[in-house]
Design a protein around this motif. Structure first.
Motif, short mmCIF file in Angstrom:
data_model
loop_
_atom_site.label_atom_id
_atom_site.label_comp_id
_atom_site.label_asym_id
_atom_site.label_seq_id
_atom_site.Cartn_x
_atom_site.Cartn_y
_atom_site.Cartn_z
N ASP A 155 46.22 42.19 40.98
CA ASP A 155 46.03 41.00 41.82
C ASP A 155 47.25 40.09 41.74
OD1 ASP A 155 45.79 39.99 39.27
OD2 ASP A 155 43.74 39.24 39.52
N PHE A 156 48.21 40.42 40.86
CA PHE A 156 49.45 39.68 40.67
C PHE A 156 49.22 38.24 40.25
CE2 PHE A 156 50.94 43.42 42.74
CZ PHE A 156 52.21 43.62 42.22
N ILE A 157 48.10 38.00 39.58
CA ILE A 157 47.91 36.72 38.89
C ILE A 157 48.46 36.91 37.49
CG2 ILE A 157 46.21 35.04 38.07
CD1 ILE A 157 44.44 35.83 40.43
N VAL B 85 53.21 49.11 46.15
CA VAL B 85 52.55 47.98 45.51
C VAL B 85 51.30 47.61 46.29
CG1 VAL B 85 52.73 45.52 44.96
CG2 VAL B 85 54.65 47.04 44.47
N VAL B 86 50.16 47.60 45.60
CA VAL B 86 48.88 47.26 46.21
C VAL B 86 48.31 46.03 45.50
CG1 VAL B 86 46.56 48.04 46.80
CG2 VAL B 86 48.45 49.69 46.74
N GLN B 87 48.11 44.97 46.26
CA GLN B 87 47.53 43.74 45.72
C GLN B 87 46.05 43.67 46.10
OE1 GLN B 87 48.60 40.19 47.76
NE2 GLN B 87 48.00 38.81 46.09
N ILE B 88 45.19 43.48 45.11
CA ILE B 88 43.76 43.31 45.37
C ILE B 88 43.46 41.82 45.44
CG2 ILE B 88 41.42 43.76 44.55
CD1 ILE B 88 42.43 46.22 43.14
N ALA C 29 44.45 34.99 27.22
CA ALA C 29 45.86 34.81 27.50
C ALA C 29 46.16 35.13 28.96
CB ALA C 29 46.70 35.70 26.59
N THR C 30 47.18 34.49 29.52
CA THR C 30 47.60 34.78 30.87
C THR C 30 48.16 36.19 30.94
OG1 THR C 30 48.14 32.46 31.24
CG2 THR C 30 49.10 34.05 32.77
N THR C 31 47.81 36.91 31.99
CA THR C 31 48.26 38.30 32.15
C THR C 31 49.78 38.38 32.16
OG1 THR C 31 46.29 38.88 33.41
CG2 THR C 31 48.21 40.30 33.66
N ASP C 32 50.31 39.34 31.40
CA ASP C 32 51.74 39.62 31.41
C ASP C 32 51.96 40.94 32.13
OD1 ASP C 32 54.43 39.79 31.01
OD2 ASP C 32 54.32 40.22 28.86
N LEU D 153 47.99 50.29 36.46
CA LEU D 153 46.75 49.60 36.79
C LEU D 153 46.54 48.35 35.95
CD1 LEU D 153 44.56 52.84 36.88
CD2 LEU D 153 45.68 51.71 38.82
N ASP D 154 46.30 47.24 36.64
CA ASP D 154 46.03 45.95 36.00
C ASP D 154 44.52 45.78 35.87
OD1 ASP D 154 45.70 43.33 35.24
OD2 ASP D 154 46.63 42.46 37.02
N ARG D 155 44.04 45.86 34.64
CA ARG D 155 42.59 45.69 34.37
C ARG D 155 42.36 44.42 33.55
NH1 ARG D 155 38.13 44.79 34.29
NH2 ARG D 155 36.31 46.15 34.19
N SER D 156 43.18 43.41 33.78
CA SER D 156 43.09 42.17 33.02
C SER D 156 41.90 41.33 33.46
CB SER D 156 44.38 41.36 33.18
OG SER D 156 44.60 41.05 34.54
N SER D 157 41.68 40.22 32.79
CA SER D 157 40.47 39.42 33.02
C SER D 157 40.37 38.87 34.44
CB SER D 157 40.43 38.26 32.02
OG SER D 157 40.36 38.72 30.69
N SER D 158 41.50 38.51 35.05
CA SER D 158 41.45 37.95 36.39
C SER D 158 40.94 38.95 37.42
CB SER D 158 42.84 37.45 36.81
OG SER D 158 43.75 38.52 36.93
N MET D 159 40.96 40.24 37.09
CA MET D 159 40.48 41.25 38.01
C MET D 159 38.95 41.30 38.06
SD MET D 159 43.03 42.80 39.49
CE MET D 159 42.44 44.41 39.98
N ALA D 160 38.28 40.53 37.20
CA ALA D 160 36.82 40.48 37.22
C ALA D 160 36.29 39.50 38.26
CB ALA D 160 36.29 40.10 35.84
N PHE D 161 37.19 38.85 38.98
CA PHE D 161 36.79 37.84 39.96
C PHE D 161 36.25 38.52 41.22
CE2 PHE D 161 37.57 34.96 43.51
CZ PHE D 161 37.06 33.77 43.02
#
Length: 297
Positions: free
Chosen positions: A187-189, A209-212, A161-164, A86-94
């Motif tokens: 979101d693959f950003i 693979v699920v892209q939000i 930082a950019t998501t890794d 699960l990607d819970r990085s900052s870009s997922m707050a959009f």
């Protein structure tokens, strides 16, 4: 699902059960875990290839000798272990305040955990939030579902930082030893470099693979001059959304990036599923399950 910072995991799971899961039981007409179950590890038989078979299952040695394609079939494992990456990085707050990408992420976690766990299947997770990775070992039952939802709800990334995304996928390669169903939700950003660990996961596991996404990421409305901020870097820029040329270039860039993402995921032998913040979650699950069912024929 309206975003609510005071919503408890139990209340959220109950809401999902009423608004999504009850509808899915009738729409899917069968065990959801069975629809998403991949191949087992025990060889069963060789048979001639038929259109729609997974090309990764072709036995090239036999194909060369027989001068016609043959595929290897495997007996399915009785029990399923699922891992959620699960990607819970900052870009997922959009996204809109009433339902952003992070809200959809929590909904997906609640659904996957419940649908797999209720049949006795084990579900675990690795959560990435720009800080140390959090690993939750696979277990079954409602308590595990609540724990997974709680872990995602409690993540509040603040990194610039950019998501890794590669770090999350590499963790999956290292942690998940037993053949499992691995569901990557992001979101693959991200910074480049995630393609190789995704391929490594696909070599050993059955990967979904699920892209939000959010519609505003590809189609800006005409609202005049606005300030846009990158959630991960904090960089701000003024743009004129009334400029047809600018909106067209944004749309073309988004389309190009989506085509590149789809191709990269497909190169690992995986189908890309997308779920939008503007989409009904029940319909999205039925679509994903149907595509999985057709791909396995």
């Amino acid at each position: 699902m309206a975003a609510d910072p005071h919503l408890t995991p139990a209340a959220l799971l109950q809401r999902i059960e009423w608004t999504v899961l009850r509808r899915l039981d009738g729409a899917l007409q069968g065990d959801f875990a069975t629809l998403f179950r991949g191949e087992g590890i025990d060889f069963q038989e060789l048979r001639e290839y038929v259109p729609g078979d997974d090309l990764r299952r072709i036995d090239w040695n036999v194909t060369a000798r027989m001068d016609t394609p043959y595929v290897r079939d495997y007996a399915e494992d009785r029990d399923l272990t699922a891992w959620l990456l699960l990607d819970r990085s900052s870009s997922m707050a959009f996204g809109p305040s009433e339902r952003g990408k992070d809200d959809v992420l929590v909904e997906l976690v609640a659904c996957f955990a419940h649908l797999f766990g209720r049949g006795g299947n084990k579900v675990g997770a690795i959560v990435f939030d720009d800080g140390p990775l959090v690993t939750i070992p696979p277990r079954s039952g409602r308590v595990q579902s609540l724990r997974l939802v709680h872990e995602v709800l409690s993540r509040q990334p603040h990194s610039t930082a950019t998501t890794d995304l590669a770090a999350l996928l590499r963790a999956g390669v290292g942690v998940i030893r037993q053949r499992s169903l691995v569901i990557v939700v992001s979101d693959f950003i991200s910074a480049p470099g995630w393609e190789r660990p995704l391929c490594q996961l696909a070599e050993r596991h059955d990967v979904v693979v699920v892209q939000i996404t959010d519609p505003l990421e590809s189609e800006l409305p005409d609202v005049g001059i606005i300030s846009l901020q990158d959630n991960e870097t904090g960089e701000q820029v003024l743009v004129d959304t009334s400029d047809d040329g600018f909106r067209s270039r944004m749309r073309e860039l988004a389309d190009e990036q989506q085509r590149a993402l789809t191709a990269a995921v497909r190169s690992a032998g995986i189908t890309l599923h997308t779920v939008s913040t503007a989409e009904d979650l029940g319909g999205a699950f039925v679509r994903m399950a149907t595509r999985r069912k057709l791909a396995r024929r």
